[in-house]
Structures are given as C-alpha cells and as structure tokens.
Design a protein around this motif. Structure first.
Motif, mmCIF file in Angstrom:
data_model
loop_
_atom_site.group_PDB
_atom_site.id
_atom_site.type_symbol
_atom_site.label_atom_id
_atom_site.label_comp_id
_atom_site.label_asym_id
_atom_site.label_seq_id
_atom_site.Cartn_x
_atom_site.Cartn_y
_atom_site.Cartn_z
ATOM 1 N N PHE A 338 0.725 -1.041 0.015
ATOM 2 C CA PHE A 338 -0.006 0.089 -0.227
ATOM 3 C C PHE A 338 0.804 1.163 -0.094
ATOM 4 O O PHE A 338 0.540 2.321 -0.683
ATOM 5 C CB PHE A 338 -0.862 -0.070 1.268
ATOM 6 C CG PHE A 338 -2.011 -0.951 1.175
ATOM 7 C CD1 PHE A 338 -2.828 -0.942 -0.035
ATOM 8 C CD2 PHE A 338 -2.364 -1.931 2.189
ATOM 9 C CE1 PHE A 338 -3.986 -1.781 -0.012
ATOM 10 C CE2 PHE A 338 -3.401 -2.943 2.128
ATOM 11 C CZ PHE A 338 -4.202 -2.757 0.800
ATOM 12 N N ASP A 339 1.932 1.232 0.570
ATOM 13 C CA ASP A 339 2.779 2.231 0.862
ATOM 14 C C ASP A 339 3.347 2.579 -0.405
ATOM 15 O O ASP A 339 3.512 3.849 -0.998
ATOM 16 C CB ASP A 339 4.024 1.952 1.952
ATOM 17 C CG ASP A 339 3.380 2.164 3.340
ATOM 18 O OD1 ASP A 339 2.239 2.680 3.551
ATOM 19 O OD2 ASP A 339 4.212 1.551 4.178
ATOM 20 N N ALA A 340 3.952 1.755 -1.282
ATOM 21 C CA ALA A 340 4.359 1.895 -2.643
ATOM 22 C C ALA A 340 3.211 2.153 -3.648
ATOM 23 O O ALA A 340 3.645 3.284 -4.382
ATOM 24 C CB ALA A 340 4.840 0.471 -3.164
ATOM 25 N N LEU A 341 2.175 1.661 -3.387
ATOM 26 C CA LEU A 341 1.100 2.524 -4.246
ATOM 27 C C LEU A 341 0.613 3.791 -4.184
ATOM 28 O O LEU A 341 0.280 4.618 -4.830
ATOM 29 C CB LEU A 341 0.041 1.353 -4.174
ATOM 30 C CG LEU A 341 0.033 -0.004 -4.635
ATOM 31 C CD1 LEU A 341 -1.134 -0.755 -4.288
ATOM 32 C CD2 LEU A 341 0.190 -0.038 -6.304
ATOM 33 N N THR A 342 0.703 4.058 -2.652
ATOM 34 C CA THR A 342 0.393 5.400 -2.248
ATOM 35 C C THR A 342 1.757 6.409 -2.806
ATOM 36 O O THR A 342 1.124 7.588 -3.473
ATOM 37 C CB THR A 342 0.461 5.774 -0.845
ATOM 38 O OG1 THR A 342 -0.558 4.633 -0.290
ATOM 39 C CG2 THR A 342 0.078 7.007 -0.405
ATOM 40 N N GLU A 343 2.922 6.017 -2.894
ATOM 41 C CA GLU A 343 3.828 6.703 -3.426
ATOM 42 C C GLU A 343 3.582 7.138 -4.674
ATOM 43 O O GLU A 343 3.883 8.178 -5.344
ATOM 44 C CB GLU A 343 5.218 6.049 -2.957
ATOM 45 C CG GLU A 343 6.467 6.834 -2.917
ATOM 46 C CD GLU A 343 7.637 6.256 -2.340
ATOM 47 O OE1 GLU A 343 8.246 5.940 -3.261
ATOM 48 O OE2 GLU A 343 7.622 5.869 -0.973
ATOM 49 N N LYS A 344 3.180 6.225 -5.476
ATOM 50 C CA LYS A 344 3.002 5.926 -7.045
ATOM 51 C C LYS A 344 2.057 7.151 -7.149
ATOM 52 O O LYS A 344 1.991 7.824 -8.261
ATOM 53 C CB LYS A 344 2.792 4.587 -7.528
ATOM 54 C CG LYS A 344 2.312 4.626 -9.139
ATOM 55 C CD LYS A 344 2.862 3.517 -9.828
ATOM 56 C CE LYS A 344 2.859 3.839 -11.373
ATOM 57 N NZ LYS A 344 3.019 2.750 -12.186
ATOM 58 N N ALA A 345 0.885 6.838 -6.592
ATOM 59 C CA ALA A 345 -0.309 7.975 -6.634
ATOM 60 C C ALA A 345 -0.104 9.215 -6.288
ATOM 61 O O ALA A 345 -0.343 10.103 -7.430
ATOM 62 C CB ALA A 345 -1.384 7.458 -5.636
ATOM 63 N N GLN A 346 0.764 9.625 -5.679
ATOM 64 C CA GLN A 346 1.282 10.854 -5.088
ATOM 65 C C GLN A 346 2.122 11.500 -6.215
ATOM 66 O O GLN A 346 2.375 12.694 -6.597
ATOM 67 C CB GLN A 346 2.014 11.044 -3.873
ATOM 68 C CG GLN A 346 1.014 10.901 -2.646
ATOM 69 C CD GLN A 346 1.559 10.681 -1.454
ATOM 70 O OE1 GLN A 346 2.753 10.212 -1.279
ATOM 71 N NE2 GLN A 346 0.913 11.100 -0.275
ATOM 72 N N SER A 347 3.109 10.448 -7.055
ATOM 73 C CA SER A 347 3.932 11.079 -7.872
ATOM 74 C C SER A 347 3.006 11.391 -9.269
ATOM 75 O O SER A 347 3.420 12.089 -10.177
ATOM 76 C CB SER A 347 4.897 10.009 -8.198
ATOM 77 O OG SER A 347 4.381 8.865 -8.890
ATOM 78 N N LEU A 348 2.011 10.877 -9.316
ATOM 79 C CA LEU A 348 0.949 11.223 -10.380
ATOM 80 C C LEU A 348 0.077 12.379 -10.083
ATOM 81 O O LEU A 348 -0.774 12.605 -10.942
ATOM 82 C CB LEU A 348 -0.055 10.000 -10.722
ATOM 83 C CG LEU A 348 1.019 8.566 -11.298
ATOM 84 C CD1 LEU A 348 0.265 7.508 -11.529
ATOM 85 C CD2 LEU A 348 1.476 9.108 -12.570
ATOM 86 N N GLY A 349 0.367 12.907 -8.891
ATOM 87 C CA GLY A 349 -0.264 14.123 -8.728
ATOM 88 C C GLY A 349 -1.479 14.045 -7.693
ATOM 89 O O GLY A 349 -2.471 15.016 -7.425
#
Ligand code: ASP
Length: 590
Positions: A338-349
């Motif tokens: 979940f942390d990795a997915l959150t990071e990716k989501a944040q990197s996409l705005g």
C-alpha cells in the motif's frame, strides 16, 4: 519461395530441400553458419535466407573439398555441390525443416572470406544495441531478425492486397513539403535554389490525403514514411512508417467497417483470430472504467465511481471531493505494498491514496475506517463486489486525477494479461488545455471534425476522432475531417490560429475546401508498432531493418553528421551550434 534460376552459384534454396528431393544433385550457396569437425568428417551448416542445410565433407570421397572445408570459418561465403542424401536415422534433427537430409559435398568454392564477426550470428545471445546497429548487416543475418523482417513484409503485403481488392489506390505524397501540424517539431531541409527557404519533412501525409479526397480519388492508402522531431521517448523513432488511409463520402461507421476487416486479416497472419465488428467504447467510458484512453482491458479490473456513496459522509476528505473512484484488487497486500502504491499515486498528482482490506465481517481494516459509517462501507463493498480478503484503493480528487492515478495503478494490481484484446475508442474531446501556453490544443489534429454545440465553451466540444487499441497499445487513430472552410477557421480560431496566420500556413487547404470538398475521413496506423506486437519484439527497432538508436543517431552510417563547409555555403546556411565532442572510437569490438 520460388525456386532460384539455376546458375553457377545455386540450383536450390538451402532451407527448402526435403526428403522428397533425395537423390538429386544439388548446388547451394550461402554463409557458413557453423562448422564441426568429427573424426575426419567435417559438417557445415550452410545458411541462406530460407534456412539451414547440413553439408558433410568426407575426406576419402572429395579430398579437395574436404581440405578446403577445413579452412573455412564462420560467415565465409561458399557454393557447394553434391548429392542430397537421407541422413542416418540417428542423425535426423527434428528441430530443423531440412533435418532429414544432408548434402554430401563433392565440390566447394569459397566466394568470400569473412572476418570474425563482433558477435555470434548462430546464437541469440544478448548483444549491446550500439554494436548490433553498428554491424546491422550482421545482426540482420540472425534468425530472429530475418523472421521479423519477413513478418513485416507479410503484414504489409496483406494490407496492400486487402486494400487493393477493396478499391483503394496507393498514392505517394511528397517527402519534401510544408509543415503538417501533428504536434511535433519538423525536420527541415534547406532549399539551395530558393535561398533562405526550407522544406519540412511530413509528420504525416494528412493534408495531402485530404487533398486527394477533394481531388476525387475516393479511397486512398499509402505505406507512408513520417518524420517527427521529438525529444527522446522510449521506443520512438524519428522516422517511422504508417499505414495511411482516407475515404470520401463516409462517416465513422464506414471507416470502422473497413478497418475491422483489415485487422481481422492482418492478425490472422500470425494466427490471432478476432471477431468483428470490433468492440467500441467511448473516450468517457474508457476514462471512467479504466482511467486511460488506451486501456489494457485484459487486466480485468474496472474502476468504480463511488462518489454518491460518500456525498454526505462525515469524512470531509470524501464528501468534499469532486469525485471518488475506487478499484478492487485481489492478492497479497502487506502494508508495504500500500505504501508503494500511495507513493506512485502521489507521484501522479494525487493528494493521497486511501486503502482498505475487507475483513471477514465486511468491515474495513483501514486507516480511514474510523471516519466512515458502516453503511458507506457496505455500499462500497457492494458497488465494488468486494468480499473478505479483497483490497480496495480509493482516490478522492478531480475526475482527471482520479482517472490518471487509478488508470496507472491497474497494471500494478491487475491480473496478468492473457490472449488479445482489440477495440475502438471513440468520441474524444476536441481540445486539450495546455497549461504552459494557456491555450487550447487540438486533441487529435486541427482538421478533425468537431461535434457538439460549437457555440459552447470549446472544452465541451467533442471530436469525431477514434483510436484503435490493441493489448493496451494505441495502434493508430483517425477522424472524420472538417470539410467546411468556415468550421475549419472556427477550429483554427480556438487554437489561436487567426485568419491571417491560417491563410499563410494552410491557405492551400482552405482554398481547396472552397472548391467542393466531399465529406471525408480516414485513419493511420503505426506499422512498426503493429509488427513489433505481432512479432512479440521488445522494441520497434527489432522490426525495422535500419533503425536509429534510441538517441536518434545511426551508429552504422554515423548520421547525423556535420557536412562540408562548401555545402553549407551553397545552401546559405550558417551553423552556430557547436558539434558535440566526437565519441571515442570503441576500437575493434572483438
Ligand atoms: N494524420 C493522423 C496521424 O498521423 C492520422 C489521421 O488522422 O488519419 O496521426
């Protein structure tokens, strides 16, 4: 392959000899693929374009040929004659189409000597791209490249045959022309005869194919080279090949119909069966359900809009958001994932990514569970068809951000794609807002017919554009065109091309539109991408005989390169850029 005309080099193609031909005296020619010495006997696998054939040299039967064979090295060029015999039962090679036979060599002539190649031709070991491209003619000898080049021919031939039968004319359009606005930078060619003037290489034949419709040709196609000077993007080529098509007196359905049947034929070349008509989904639906206008639907997961469920939630992050969209995923979901997915989501705005794991009683194990009501959770589970053990990912944001983020997370959490999926995406928005320039850009190109209320805000206009998507790749796109000069100018106005500039850049098109333009539309497909997908090649460079490296340079010829001062003078061109420092010669790669 048609048998060769017998000459002093060959009577047969090496790769096409079979048990039926046993007993014939044959002559074959090609390259020494591999040589093996076996207690007096020498075996050579001879390679020509059609494949491999084993030659055996026996010292007692043909001492001269045997001795010469002993001196051969890989990639030497030879012609050999002898009798075609059946191999001993134990020596039959079922892997090879010619594996039941061999030639007992009587005579050998060496036609050319080969230096030791910088990489193995007879093996598919990984070789650095730079080296492969620098010695492309050797790389092309490899079986994989030969298969790709042959597949490309088969695909293009299928296209030509199919469209010719349908009444399409293949018509060439200029390579030296004026700029066509497909959204990239032009490559320019200076004119010597008209000093200070430049040709542009076509980004596509767009305007010419429209002029061919105005010219009355009704059905056009071309296997067209296009040139776009774009910054480095993985797997792009500055020059690439399109199947370009245009049809007159048509609507979307007519274009879809011919393309559906064309793809059915082309995919059959590699044994992929598709039923037609191909599926169609609108752009809005694609963005809502998959968060992408070229979704890979094989991933299985669909985005669900749950905005209504949280409209009056106590949880202000949700109730205050323009939309809330969610994705259900199955599999192992430790916290770190979940942390990795959150990071990716944040990197996409995205501001964040909300997540939950459904527990046995339907409740959510989630950092936000305490803010949500039982009813909200239960209704979300229903909407997502989520049960115990499933993970739920939620984005509360603008529709664009929610689509972008969840669209990008689908491949991360979806199932492994299997089989194939090809469909149309239709009804695109007409324009995209360019934040940097603070203006509208044509989403497809400015010659695309808009639809909807043209007196309303251009952001609400739709376009009569469509794309074909195959396994998550956009294969091509097209549109019904504007055939009314007044609407053409209206679209130019929206994207900031006023009447004077329009006249200057596209006066010829606007004028042609005033001389009786039929309703028309068309489409273009990237041949390199199509062949790469069908060949399962990892890069389009593997299906282009002489591609540029990822940097845009050609290690084989050294292009692009500085030119003589004299040439520049004739052209009236002065170079102010400093050429980059020469790359150190790699020396002998062996
Ligand atoms: N000219 C367009 C392109 O190159 C295709 C089309 O609209 O037919 O993408």
């Amino acid at each position: 392959m048609k048998p060769p005309r017998p000459n002093r080099y060959r009577t047969h193609w090496a790769g096409e000899l079979r048990a039926d031909d046993v007993g014939q005296h044959v002559r074959v020619a090609g390259w020494v693929h591999r040589r093996r010495d076996h207690g007096g006997l020498i075996f050579i696998d001879l390679r020509d374009r059609t494949g491999l054939l084993q030659l055996v040299f026996r010292p007692e039967e043909a001492p001269e040929a045997h001795e010469a064979a002993g001196r051969l090295r890989g990639e030497d060029v030879i012609t050999v004659s002898g009798e075609l015999v059946r191999r001993d039962e134990s020596a039959i090679n079922p892997e090879l189409p010619t594996g039941e036979v061999e030639v007992v060599a009587a005579e050998l002539e060496q036609l050319a000597d080969a230096e030791t190649p910088p990489f193995q031709i007879d093996e598919d070991d990984p070789v650095g791209e730079e080296l492969r491209l620098r010695y492309r003619y050797l790389d092309l000898r490899k079986e994989r490249m030969r298969d790709n080049v042959m597949l490309r021919h088969a695909v293009v031939k299928e296209i030509r045959d199919f469209l010719s039968d349908e009444g399409y004319l293949e018509i060439e359009t200029p390579i030296m022309t004026r700029s066509t606005p497909e959204g990239a930078r032009d490559f320019l060619v200076p004119s010597r005869l008209i000093p200070g003037s430049w040709y542009a290489l076509p980004q596509s034949p767009q305007l010419f194919k429209q002029l061919l419709m105005i010219g009355g040709y009704e059905r056009y196609f071309q296997i067209a080279r296009c040139f776009r000077d774009e910054d480095f993007r993985a797997d792009r080529q500055p020059e690439f090949t399109q199947l370009d098509m245009e049809l007159a007196f048509v609507e979307e359905e007519d274009v879809h119909d011919v393309v559906d049947r064309l793809f059915q034929r082309v995919l059959a070349v590699v044994g992929i069966e598709v039923s037609i008509p191909l599926d169609r989904i609108t752009y809005d639906e694609a963005m809502l359900r998959y968060g992408s206008d070229r979704p890979d639907r094989r991933l299985g997961l669909e985005i669900v809009d749950v905005t209504e469920i949280f409209r009056s939630s106590e949880f202000k992050v949700f109730s205050g958001a323009p939309v809330i969209r969610a994705l259900k995923a199955t599999g192992e979901f430790p916290r770190s994932r979940f942390d990795a997915l959150t990071e990716k989501a944040q990197s996409l705005g995205a501001k964040g990514l909300a997540w939950a794991v459904v527990e046995d009683d339907g409740g959510w194990r989630s950092p936000i569970a305490k803010f949500l009501s039982e009813e909200e959770i239960a209704r979300s589970n229903d909407a997502l068809k989520a049960g115990p053990g499933d993970a739920v990912l939620l984005v509360a944001d603008t529709p664009q951000v929610a689509a972008r983020v969840l669209g990008a997370l689908r491949p991360e959490v979806g199932q492994k794609p299997e089989g194939h999926d090809i469909f149309w995406v239709t009804e695109f928005p007409a324009f995209e807002w360019d934040e940097d320039q603070q203006r509208w850009d044509a989403a497809h190109h400015p010659f695309t017919s808009p639809s909807g209320d043209l007196d309303a805000d251009p952001g609400t206009w739709r376009s009569r554009a469509y794309d074909v998507v195959f396994d998550g790749w956009e294969l091509g796109s097209g549109s019904i065109r504007i055939s009314d000069p007044a609407i053409q100018q209206k679209v130019f106005d929206v994207i900031g091309i006023g009447p004077d500039e329009a006249e200057k850049r596209f006066g010829f098109l606007l004028q042609a539109l005033r001389y009786g333009a039929p309703p028309h539309g068309g489409v273009a497909f990237g041949i390199d991408r199509i062949v790469a997908l069908l060949a399962r090649a990892s890069s389009i460079r593997d299906v282009i005989a002489f591609p540029k490296a990822a940097s845009g340079a050609d290690p084989l010829t050294g292009a692009p390169a500085p030119v003589d001062e004299r040439q520049l003078k004739e052209l009236g061109v002065k170079v102010t850029a400093q050429p980059p420092a020469p790359v150190a010669d790699q020396g002998d790669p062996r």
